[in-house]
Write an enzyme that holds these catalytic residues in place. Structure first.
Site, PDB file in Angstrom:
ATOM      1  N   LYS A  53      -2.102  -8.618  -7.634  1.00 45.21           N
ATOM      2  CA  LYS A  53      -2.859  -8.580  -6.454  1.00 45.21           C
ATOM      3  C   LYS A  53      -2.254  -7.221  -5.775  1.00 45.21           C
ATOM      4  O   LYS A  53      -1.265  -7.308  -4.985  1.00 45.21           O
ATOM      5  CB  LYS A  53      -2.845  -9.667  -5.359  1.00 45.21           C
ATOM      6  CG  LYS A  53      -3.951  -9.277  -4.224  1.00 45.21           C
ATOM      7  CD  LYS A  53      -3.529  -9.992  -2.868  1.00 45.21           C
ATOM      8  CE  LYS A  53      -4.348  -9.416  -1.778  1.00 45.21           C
ATOM      9  NZ  LYS A  53      -4.042  -8.071  -1.357  1.00 45.21           N
ATOM     10  N   PRO A  54      -3.083  -6.157  -5.789  1.00 43.68           N
ATOM     11  CA  PRO A  54      -2.641  -4.997  -5.280  1.00 43.68           C
ATOM     12  C   PRO A  54      -3.125  -4.914  -3.896  1.00 43.68           C
ATOM     13  O   PRO A  54      -3.907  -5.826  -3.465  1.00 43.68           O
ATOM     14  CB  PRO A  54      -3.502  -3.793  -5.963  1.00 43.68           C
ATOM     15  CG  PRO A  54      -4.592  -4.455  -6.607  1.00 43.68           C
ATOM     16  CD  PRO A  54      -4.198  -5.860  -6.737  1.00 43.68           C
TER      17      PRO A  54
ATOM     18  N   CYS B  48      10.141   1.445   2.785  1.00 47.53           N
ATOM     19  CA  CYS B  48      11.254   0.215   3.220  1.00 47.53           C
ATOM     20  C   CYS B  48      12.594   0.906   3.137  1.00 47.53           C
ATOM     21  O   CYS B  48      13.384   0.192   3.832  1.00 47.53           O
ATOM     22  CB  CYS B  48      11.091  -0.699   1.949  1.00 47.53           C
ATOM     23  SG  CYS B  48       9.574  -1.772   2.017  1.00 47.53           S
TER      24      CYS B  48
ATOM     25  N   GLY C 243       6.730  -6.333   0.467  1.00 44.10           N
ATOM     26  CA  GLY C 243       6.221  -6.247   1.619  1.00 44.10           C
ATOM     27  C   GLY C 243       7.006  -6.695   2.823  1.00 44.10           C
ATOM     28  O   GLY C 243       8.287  -6.392   2.624  1.00 44.10           O
ATOM     29  N   SER C 244       6.323  -7.173   3.772  1.00 47.10           N
ATOM     30  CA  SER C 244       7.150  -7.451   5.192  1.00 47.10           C
ATOM     31  C   SER C 244       8.081  -8.627   5.009  1.00 47.10           C
ATOM     32  O   SER C 244       7.742  -9.523   4.272  1.00 47.10           O
ATOM     33  CB  SER C 244       6.032  -7.549   6.065  1.00 47.10           C
ATOM     34  OG  SER C 244       5.603  -8.721   6.376  1.00 47.10           O
TER      35      SER C 244
ATOM     36  N   GLU D 175      15.100  -4.708  -8.524  1.00 43.82           N
ATOM     37  CA  GLU D 175      14.016  -4.069  -9.597  1.00 43.82           C
ATOM     38  C   GLU D 175      14.806  -2.892 -10.145  1.00 43.82           C
ATOM     39  O   GLU D 175      15.597  -2.268  -9.549  1.00 43.82           O
ATOM     40  CB  GLU D 175      12.835  -4.018  -8.783  1.00 43.82           C
ATOM     41  CG  GLU D 175      12.120  -5.085  -8.106  1.00 43.82           C
ATOM     42  CD  GLU D 175      10.988  -4.933  -7.204  1.00 43.82           C
ATOM     43  OE1 GLU D 175      10.620  -3.854  -6.824  1.00 43.82           O
ATOM     44  OE2 GLU D 175      10.109  -5.849  -7.631  1.00 43.82           O
TER      45      GLU D 175
ATOM     46  N   TRP E  56       0.843  -1.179  -0.048  1.00 43.53           N
ATOM     47  CA  TRP E  56       0.088  -0.159   0.055  1.00 43.53           C
ATOM     48  C   TRP E  56       0.891   1.416  -0.086  1.00 43.53           C
ATOM     49  O   TRP E  56       0.216   2.279  -0.336  1.00 43.53           O
ATOM     50  CB  TRP E  56      -0.727   0.035   1.122  1.00 43.53           C
ATOM     51  CG  TRP E  56      -0.114  -0.291   2.475  1.00 43.53           C
ATOM     52  CD1 TRP E  56      -0.194  -1.234   3.244  1.00 43.53           C
ATOM     53  CD2 TRP E  56       0.688   0.691   3.271  1.00 43.53           C
ATOM     54  NE1 TRP E  56       0.898  -1.396   4.251  1.00 43.53           N
ATOM     55  CE2 TRP E  56       1.072  -0.191   4.431  1.00 43.53           C
ATOM     56  CE3 TRP E  56       0.846   2.012   3.305  1.00 43.53           C
ATOM     57  CZ2 TRP E  56       2.038   0.567   5.327  1.00 43.53           C
ATOM     58  CZ3 TRP E  56       1.588   2.616   4.215  1.00 43.53           C
ATOM     59  CH2 TRP E  56       2.072   1.727   5.375  1.00 43.53           C
ATOM     60  N   ASN E  57       2.122   0.996   0.399  1.00 47.40           N
ATOM     61  CA  ASN E  57       2.825   2.210   0.726  1.00 47.40           C
ATOM     62  C   ASN E  57       3.195   3.023  -0.790  1.00 47.40           C
ATOM     63  O   ASN E  57       3.224   4.503  -0.763  1.00 47.40           O
ATOM     64  CB  ASN E  57       4.005   2.161   1.313  1.00 47.40           C
ATOM     65  CG  ASN E  57       5.025   1.432   0.841  1.00 47.40           C
ATOM     66  OD1 ASN E  57       4.638   0.502  -0.017  1.00 47.40           O
ATOM     67  ND2 ASN E  57       6.504   1.068   1.430  1.00 47.40           N
TER      68      ASN E  57
ATOM     69  N   GLU F 209      11.261  -8.112  -2.201  1.00 43.38           N
ATOM     70  CA  GLU F 209      11.771  -6.990  -2.059  1.00 43.38           C
ATOM     71  C   GLU F 209      11.110  -6.692  -0.450  1.00 43.38           C
ATOM     72  O   GLU F 209       9.847  -6.340  -0.493  1.00 43.38           O
ATOM     73  CB  GLU F 209      11.336  -5.895  -2.701  1.00 43.38           C
ATOM     74  CG  GLU F 209      12.215  -4.575  -2.813  1.00 43.38           C
ATOM     75  CD  GLU F 209      11.641  -3.531  -2.095  1.00 43.38           C
ATOM     76  OE1 GLU F 209      11.619  -3.233  -0.724  1.00 43.38           O
ATOM     77  OE2 GLU F 209      10.735  -2.717  -2.499  1.00 43.38           O
ATOM     78  N   LEU F 210      11.836  -6.717   0.609  1.00 43.57           N
ATOM     79  CA  LEU F 210      11.266  -7.014   1.816  1.00 43.57           C
ATOM     80  C   LEU F 210      11.629  -5.967   3.042  1.00 43.57           C
ATOM     81  O   LEU F 210      12.160  -4.869   2.336  1.00 43.57           O
ATOM     82  CB  LEU F 210      11.470  -8.405   2.661  1.00 43.57           C
ATOM     83  CG  LEU F 210      11.443  -9.563   1.690  1.00 43.57           C
ATOM     84  CD1 LEU F 210      11.743 -10.749   2.265  1.00 43.57           C
ATOM     85  CD2 LEU F 210       9.886  -9.690   1.305  1.00 43.57           C
TER      86      LEU F 210
ATOM     87  N   GLU G 132      11.920  -2.145  12.115  1.00 42.14           N
ATOM     88  CA  GLU G 132      11.532  -1.145  11.093  1.00 42.14           C
ATOM     89  C   GLU G 132      10.175  -0.272  11.775  1.00 42.14           C
ATOM     90  O   GLU G 132       9.254  -1.239  12.090  1.00 42.14           O
ATOM     91  CB  GLU G 132      11.479  -1.678   9.686  1.00 42.14           C
ATOM     92  CG  GLU G 132      11.067  -0.877   8.776  1.00 42.14           C
ATOM     93  CD  GLU G 132      10.643  -1.436   7.524  1.00 42.14           C
ATOM     94  OE1 GLU G 132      10.135  -2.610   7.405  1.00 42.14           O
ATOM     95  OE2 GLU G 132      11.203  -0.974   6.502  1.00 42.14           O
TER      96      GLU G 132
HETATM   97  C1  SIN Z   1       9.535   0.622  -0.721  1.00 38.59           C
HETATM   98  O1  SIN Z   1       9.393   1.418   0.299  1.00 38.59           O
HETATM   99  O2  SIN Z   1       9.437  -0.422  -0.903  1.00 38.59           O
HETATM  100  C2  SIN Z   1       9.982   1.498  -2.177  1.00 38.59           C
HETATM  101  C3  SIN Z   1      10.513   2.827  -1.834  1.00 38.59           C
HETATM  102  C4  SIN Z   1      11.069   3.525  -3.173  1.00 38.59           C
HETATM  103  O3  SIN Z   1      10.803   2.920  -4.261  1.00 38.59           O
HETATM  104  O4  SIN Z   1      11.661   4.582  -3.041  1.00 38.59           O
END
Ligand code: SIN
Length: 490
Positions: A188-189, A297, A241-242, A471, A164-165, A263-264, A394
C-alpha cells in the site's frame, strides 16, 4: 480520468504516457475504479485519480500473492536476479518520466527526484545479487554422530506500507529484497503519492515479474493496514512512517506473531565541534537539513554547535539557507519544493513560533514563501532552547534550530536526550573524537563529516523508538529470510 494533455498531466509531459496508471495492480491485472483525487502539492492542481480500495480487494491481493508464492520461491535465485536487474534497468531508462511523475505528486525538486529514481532502482539490482548469497551454515552437532545444517528460506507473503516522502525508494528498499529473496508482496503506497508506485509495478511487469508476485492496493489506510497486519497468510509486515502509527501497526501484527520491520521517526542531532571544517559542516548541514524540504526521517532536526564556532557557523548556515531557490519542483532551478500539505505547514509554523517564544532569534526565513500554498522559506534560528518543540519533536520541515554546547560530553548527552535513535551527524577533524562520538551516540546510523548517508549499501535503520530491523545492504535481505535448522543423525 485525468485531463490528458492539458492541466497537471500536460505539464508533467511524459514521454511514455502509459506510465501514468490510475488503477491498482492485483494478480497481474489493472483494477479498480479511480475515484480518489490526487493533487500536486506545488500547484494544488489535480493530477488524476486512484481507486479507493478496502478490505476485500486487499484480501484478494493477499490471495494472489499467496498463490504466486510457491512457484516464485522455487525459482533459482539467478532467475529472480535477472528480472530484478531488468527492473532496475527499466527504471533507469525511464528515469526522466519517473522523476517528473514523482515531482508532480510529491513536490521535491526535479534534480532530487532524478536522484531518487536511480537510488530506488539500485535496490533491485543490489538485492537481485544478494539473493544469490543467502548462505546457510554447517554446525558441528552436540554428539559425534550428529550434524546441524542451517538453511535460509523466503518468509512468505510480505505486506508493506510506504510513505509519501520517497515515493519510489521506500518501495524498492522493501519490495526489492522481499521479491529477490523469493517472497511475494502486497504494497500500500501513500495515497498522496501513488503514481510512482504504479509506474514501478508496470515496469516490473515489463521486466518479467509473474502475476501475483507484486501487488498494489491504494485506498483507505485503516482497512488495508488491518488486512496486511492481521491476515494470517501474510508472514511479514514492513512499514516506514511515523512512530505512533508504527506502534499501532506492530500491535496489530502481534495477533498473528508476524515478522515486523519498522522504519519510524527520527530526531537527528547534528554536532559541529570547534575543530570542524566549517565550510564542509555548513554544506553538510544544508544537504542533511534541506533535502526534500526537510521531509526525511534522517534530516538533521537539532543542531548542536560548540561555543568557539557558534557565531561563525550560524552566519554561514543562514547565508547558505538564504540562497536556496524555492519553487515548483518541475522548474529546473528549484532547490526547495513545497511541504506536502497544510498539516505539515502548520506543524512547521507551530515549531518556529514555539522556538521564538522560548527566546530563539531568526537568522533566515521563518515565514511562508511568496509562492503561497504550502511553500515555507528555508529557516535558520539561533539560541534555540533545548526544551523547545523544535528539539523535542521531529519538525519534518525546512527549519534549522541551533543550540550551543560547551564540551563533547555535553553535546553527546543532549544529542542522546531523545526517544528517537535513527540518524545522527557530527563534524570534527579529530580522529579520536570521531570514534568517541560515533560510539557514544545512541543512533542506528552516524554521518561523520558527511550530511548524506543513504545508499543501497548502507544498513538503514534505527534504535530506540525509531524502529526495528535494517533495510539495504547485506543485512536488508535477512529481514525477508527465515532460518531453518536441520538436525541430521548419521
Ligand atoms: C526516509 O526518510 O525514511 C528515508 C530517507 C533516505 O532513504 O535517505
Amino acid at each position: 480520468m485525468a485531463d490528458g494533455a492539458t492541466g497537471e498531466l500536460g505539464r508533467i509531459g511524459l514521454k511514455r504516457p502509459d506510465l501514468f496508471r490510475e488503477q491498482c495492480y492485483i494478480d497481474g491485472k489493472w483494477t479498480g475504479d479511480p475515484t480518489h483525487l490526487v493533487h500536486n502539492p506545488a500547484t494544488g492542481g489535480l493530477i488524476g485519480r486512484i481507486p479507493n480500495l478496502g478490505k476485500s480487494e486487499t484480501e484478494r491481493a493477499v490471495a494472489a500473492a499467496e498463490a504466486a508464492l510457491p512457484k516464485w520461491r522455487a525459482q533459482h535465485a539467478k532467475a529472480r536476479a535477472e528480472i530484478m536487474d531488468r527492473w532496475c534497468a527499466l527504471m533507469v531508462k525511464h528515469q526522466e518520466d519517473l522523476a517528473r511523475l514523482m515531482t508532480a505528486e510529491q513536490g521535491k525538486p526535479l534534480a532530487e527526484a532524478r536522484g531518487e529514481v536511480v537510488y530506488a532502482g539500485a535496490f533491485f539490482e543490489w538485492f537481485g545479487e544478494e539473493a544469490k548469497r543467502t548462505y546457510g551454515d554447517l554446525i558441528p552437532g552436540p554428539a559425534a554422530d550428529r550434524r546441524i545444517m542451517v538453511m535460509k528460506q523466503a518468509v512468505g507473503v510480505v505486506g508493506a506500507i510506504t510513505p509519501w516522502n520517497f515515493p519510489a525508494a521506500m518501495i524498492t528498499r522493501k519490495v526489492g529484497p522481499a521479491i529477490a529473496a523469493g517472497c511475494t508482496a502486497v504494497l500500500k503506497p501513500s495515497e498522496l503519492t501513488p503514481y510512482s508506485a504504479l509506474a514501478i509495478a508496470l515496469l516490473g511487469e515489463e521486466a518479467g515479474l509473474p502475476p501475483g508476485v507484486f501487488n498494489i492496493v491504494t485506498g483507505d489506510a485503516e482497512p488495508i493496514g488491518r488486512v496486511l497486519t492481521e491476515d494470517p497468510r501474510v508472514a511479514k509486515f514492513t512499514f516506514t512512517g511515523s512512530t505512533p502509527v508504527g506502534k499501532k501497526l506492530a500491535q496489530q501484527c502481534a495477533s498473528t506473531v508476524k515478522r515486523v520491520s519498522l522504519e519510524l521517526g527520527g530526531n537527528a542531532p547534528f554536532l559541529i565541534f570547534n575543530d570542524a571544517d566549517l565550510e564542509a559542516a555548513a554544506a553538510g548541514a544544508i544537504i542533511s537539513k534541506f533535502r526534500n524540504t526537510g521531509q526525511t526521517c534522517v534530516c538533521a532536526n537539532r543542531f548542536f554547535v560548540q561555543d568557539g564556532i557558534y557565531d561563525a557557523f550560524a552566519k554561514l548556515l543562514a547565508e547558505k539557507a538564504g540562497e536556496l531557490v524555492v519553487g515548483d519542483g518541475l522548474a529546473g532551478v528549484t532547490q526547495q519544493g513545497p511541504l506536502i500539505n497544510d498539516k505539515a505547514l502548520q506543524k512547521v509554523e507551530a515549531h518556529v513560533a514555539d522556538a521564538i517564544g522560548h527566546g530563539a532569534k531568526v537568522l533566515a526565513g521563518a515565514r511562508r514563501d511568496s509562492h503561497g500554498g504550502t511553500f515555507y522559506q528555508p529557516t535558520v534560528l539561533r539560541d534555540v532552547a533545548p526544551d523547545a518543540l523544535l528539539c523535542r519533536e521531529e519538525t519534518f520541515g525546512p527549519v534549522a534550530g541551533l543550540v550551543r554546547f560547551k564540551d563533547e560530553a555535553d553535546a553527546i548527552r543532549m544529542a542522546n536526550d531523545s526517544c528517537a535513535g535513527l540518524a545522527a551527524y557530527a563534524y570534527t577533524r579529530d580522529l579520536s573524537r570521531s570514534w568517541r562520538v560515533s560510539e557514544g551516540l545512541e543512533y542506528g546510523m552516524i554521518g561523520m563529516n558527511t550530511g548524506l548517508i543513504s545508499s543501497e549499501v548502507l544498513p538503514f535503520g534505527g534504535v530506540k523508538e525509531s524502529g526495528i530491523g535494517r533495510e539495504g545492504s547485506k543485512y536488508g535481505i535477512e529481514e525477508f529470510l527465515e532460518v531453518k535448522s536441520i538436525v541430521l543423525q548419521l
